[in-house]
Write a protein that holds these residues in place. Structure first.
Motif, mmCIF file in Angstrom:
data_model
loop_
_atom_site.group_PDB
_atom_site.id
_atom_site.type_symbol
_atom_site.label_atom_id
_atom_site.label_comp_id
_atom_site.label_asym_id
_atom_site.label_seq_id
_atom_site.Cartn_x
_atom_site.Cartn_y
_atom_site.Cartn_z
ATOM 1 N N ASP A 97 1.083 -1.529 -0.121
ATOM 2 C CA ASP A 97 0.274 -0.190 -0.974
ATOM 3 C C ASP A 97 1.054 0.966 -0.744
ATOM 4 O OD1 ASP A 97 -0.095 0.080 1.673
ATOM 5 O OD2 ASP A 97 -2.532 0.395 1.351
ATOM 6 N N GLN A 98 2.573 1.055 -0.431
ATOM 7 C CA GLN A 98 3.150 2.205 -0.274
ATOM 8 C C GLN A 98 4.582 2.262 -0.914
ATOM 9 O OE1 GLN A 98 3.286 2.128 4.147
ATOM 10 N NE2 GLN A 98 2.495 4.261 4.027
ATOM 11 N N PRO A 99 4.062 2.456 -2.377
ATOM 12 C CA PRO A 99 5.403 2.373 -3.451
ATOM 13 C C PRO A 99 6.310 3.361 -3.401
ATOM 14 C CG PRO A 99 3.378 2.950 -4.373
ATOM 15 C CD PRO A 99 2.925 2.651 -3.206
ATOM 16 N N LEU A 100 6.214 4.493 -2.712
ATOM 17 C CA LEU A 100 7.211 5.431 -2.849
ATOM 18 C C LEU A 100 8.177 5.656 -1.387
ATOM 19 C CD1 LEU A 100 4.899 8.479 -4.160
ATOM 20 C CD2 LEU A 100 6.225 6.753 -5.578
ATOM 21 N N VAL A 101 7.973 4.317 -0.732
ATOM 22 C CA VAL A 101 8.947 4.516 0.321
ATOM 23 C C VAL A 101 10.330 3.982 -0.536
ATOM 24 C CG1 VAL A 101 9.341 3.256 2.436
ATOM 25 C CG2 VAL A 101 6.945 4.164 2.134
ATOM 26 N N ARG A 102 11.317 4.359 0.020
ATOM 27 C CA ARG A 102 12.539 3.981 -0.692
ATOM 28 C C ARG A 102 13.490 3.210 0.404
ATOM 29 N NH1 ARG A 102 12.490 9.416 -2.292
ATOM 30 N NH2 ARG A 102 14.395 9.827 -1.008
ATOM 31 N N PRO A 103 14.323 2.350 0.229
ATOM 32 C CA PRO A 103 15.321 1.592 1.211
ATOM 33 C C PRO A 103 15.935 2.286 2.112
ATOM 34 C CG PRO A 103 15.441 1.046 -1.286
ATOM 35 C CD PRO A 103 14.647 2.082 -1.233
ATOM 36 N N ALA A 104 16.141 3.596 1.789
ATOM 37 C CA ALA A 104 16.911 4.337 3.011
ATOM 38 C C ALA A 104 16.112 4.556 4.084
ATOM 39 C CB ALA A 104 17.050 5.966 2.335
ATOM 40 N N ALA A 105 14.725 4.451 3.988
ATOM 41 C CA ALA A 105 13.783 4.240 5.174
ATOM 42 C C ALA A 105 13.992 3.006 6.193
ATOM 43 C CB ALA A 105 12.151 4.479 4.756
ATOM 44 N N VAL A 106 14.297 1.843 5.261
ATOM 45 C CA VAL A 106 14.375 0.637 5.832
ATOM 46 C C VAL A 106 16.024 0.611 6.612
ATOM 47 C CG1 VAL A 106 14.663 -1.767 5.716
ATOM 48 C CG2 VAL A 106 12.827 -0.619 4.225
ATOM 49 N N ALA A 171 13.353 10.236 2.447
ATOM 50 C CA ALA A 171 13.417 8.600 2.171
ATOM 51 C C ALA A 171 12.203 8.242 1.757
ATOM 52 C CB ALA A 171 14.061 7.870 3.511
ATOM 53 N N GLY A 172 11.498 9.035 1.035
ATOM 54 C CA GLY A 172 10.421 8.510 0.303
ATOM 55 C C GLY A 172 9.121 9.317 0.818
ATOM 56 N N ASP A 173 7.872 8.745 0.221
ATOM 57 C CA ASP A 173 6.621 9.101 0.648
ATOM 58 C C ASP A 173 5.757 7.894 1.031
ATOM 59 O OD1 ASP A 173 4.069 10.137 0.464
ATOM 60 O OD2 ASP A 173 4.525 11.476 -1.223
ATOM 61 N N PRO A 174 5.159 8.151 2.170
ATOM 62 C CA PRO A 174 4.213 7.188 2.895
ATOM 63 C C PRO A 174 2.789 7.039 2.116
ATOM 64 C CG PRO A 174 4.256 9.056 4.441
ATOM 65 C CD PRO A 174 5.104 9.374 3.302
ATOM 66 N N ALA A 175 2.503 7.791 1.114
ATOM 67 C CA ALA A 175 1.254 7.640 0.557
ATOM 68 C C ALA A 175 0.954 6.372 0.000
ATOM 69 C CB ALA A 175 1.295 8.745 -0.934
ATOM 70 N N ASP A 176 -0.442 5.702 0.367
ATOM 71 C CA ASP A 176 -0.800 4.597 0.133
ATOM 72 C C ASP A 176 -1.857 4.562 -0.911
ATOM 73 O OD1 ASP A 176 -2.685 5.658 1.582
ATOM 74 O OD2 ASP A 176 -2.864 3.937 3.069
ATOM 75 N N VAL A 177 -1.828 3.305 -1.652
ATOM 76 C CA VAL A 177 -2.762 3.113 -2.701
ATOM 77 C C VAL A 177 -3.947 2.339 -2.294
ATOM 78 C CG1 VAL A 177 -3.212 1.985 -5.044
ATOM 79 C CG2 VAL A 177 -0.885 3.131 -4.381
#
Length: 194
Positions: A97-106, A171-177
């Protein structure tokens, strides 16, 4: 090269959202597909998705069914960790449920592991969030402490000395749905980034 697996927790029923989060459409793909892509493009192999409330095609991931998904995230985390191949030296755990996290974080979490971190946690504005990387030697304790609707949090709180914070603000936004309002807000943020 040391193998780092990816684990996407996607079993929940999405009670407050009104539908399982795994099947929610976001930017032309289901949240589960987006999470698999996040982990794969971030450098994880294999990628395992834990499902429960909804069944979806695996695509490039291995699926694991959690028959106890109604008990919460803890059982999904245990099911996922126990399914990982012995070749995985560590795992990056992400939430569907965190669709704004990007691969760079991983990628940053994996780099921290390759630099000696046994546990690496993505931070945003200095606050720990997801995704999280955990080395294999800690899987058993993570499983033992994961209960109800919490995942790795009890383990992380019990061992702050092991945690390497990894800044991921860019590297993205951790906002969750969690609700339909969350979904509307996150879609708007995605369509019109600041």
């Amino acid at each position: 090269m040391v193998e780092v697996a990816g684990l996407l927790l996607a079993a929940g029923g999405g009670t407050r959202l009104g539908t399982p989060k795994a099947v929610v459409e976001f930017a032309g793909e289901r949240l589960a597909e987006r999470g698999v892509r996040l982990l794969a493009e971030g450098g994880c192999h294999p990628v395992v998705v834990v499902l429960g409330a909804a069944e979806i095609p695996a695509g490039r991931a291995v699926t694991v069914r959690n028959p106890d998904w109604t008990t919460g995230m803890g059982s999904s985390l245990r099911a996922g960790l126990r399914s990982l191949p012995g070749t995985a030296a560590a795992v990056v755990i992400a939430l569907v449920d965190q669709p704004l996290v990007r691969p760079a974080a991983v990628r940053r979490l994996i780099e921290a592991f390759r630099s000696g971190a046994a546990v690496a946690v993505a931070t945003y504005g200095g606050a720990p969030r997801n995704p999280v990387l955990i080395a294999r030697e800690h899987f058993a304790e993570v499983c033992a402490l994961a209960e109800g609707d919490v995942g790795a949090r009890p383990f992380l709180r019990a061992h702050p000395e092991l945690v390497t914070p990894v800044p991921c603000d860019d590297a993205g936004d951790p906002a969750d749905v969690d609700t339909q309002e969350d979904l509307r807000r996150i879609r708007a943020r995605y369509d019109h980034p600041d």
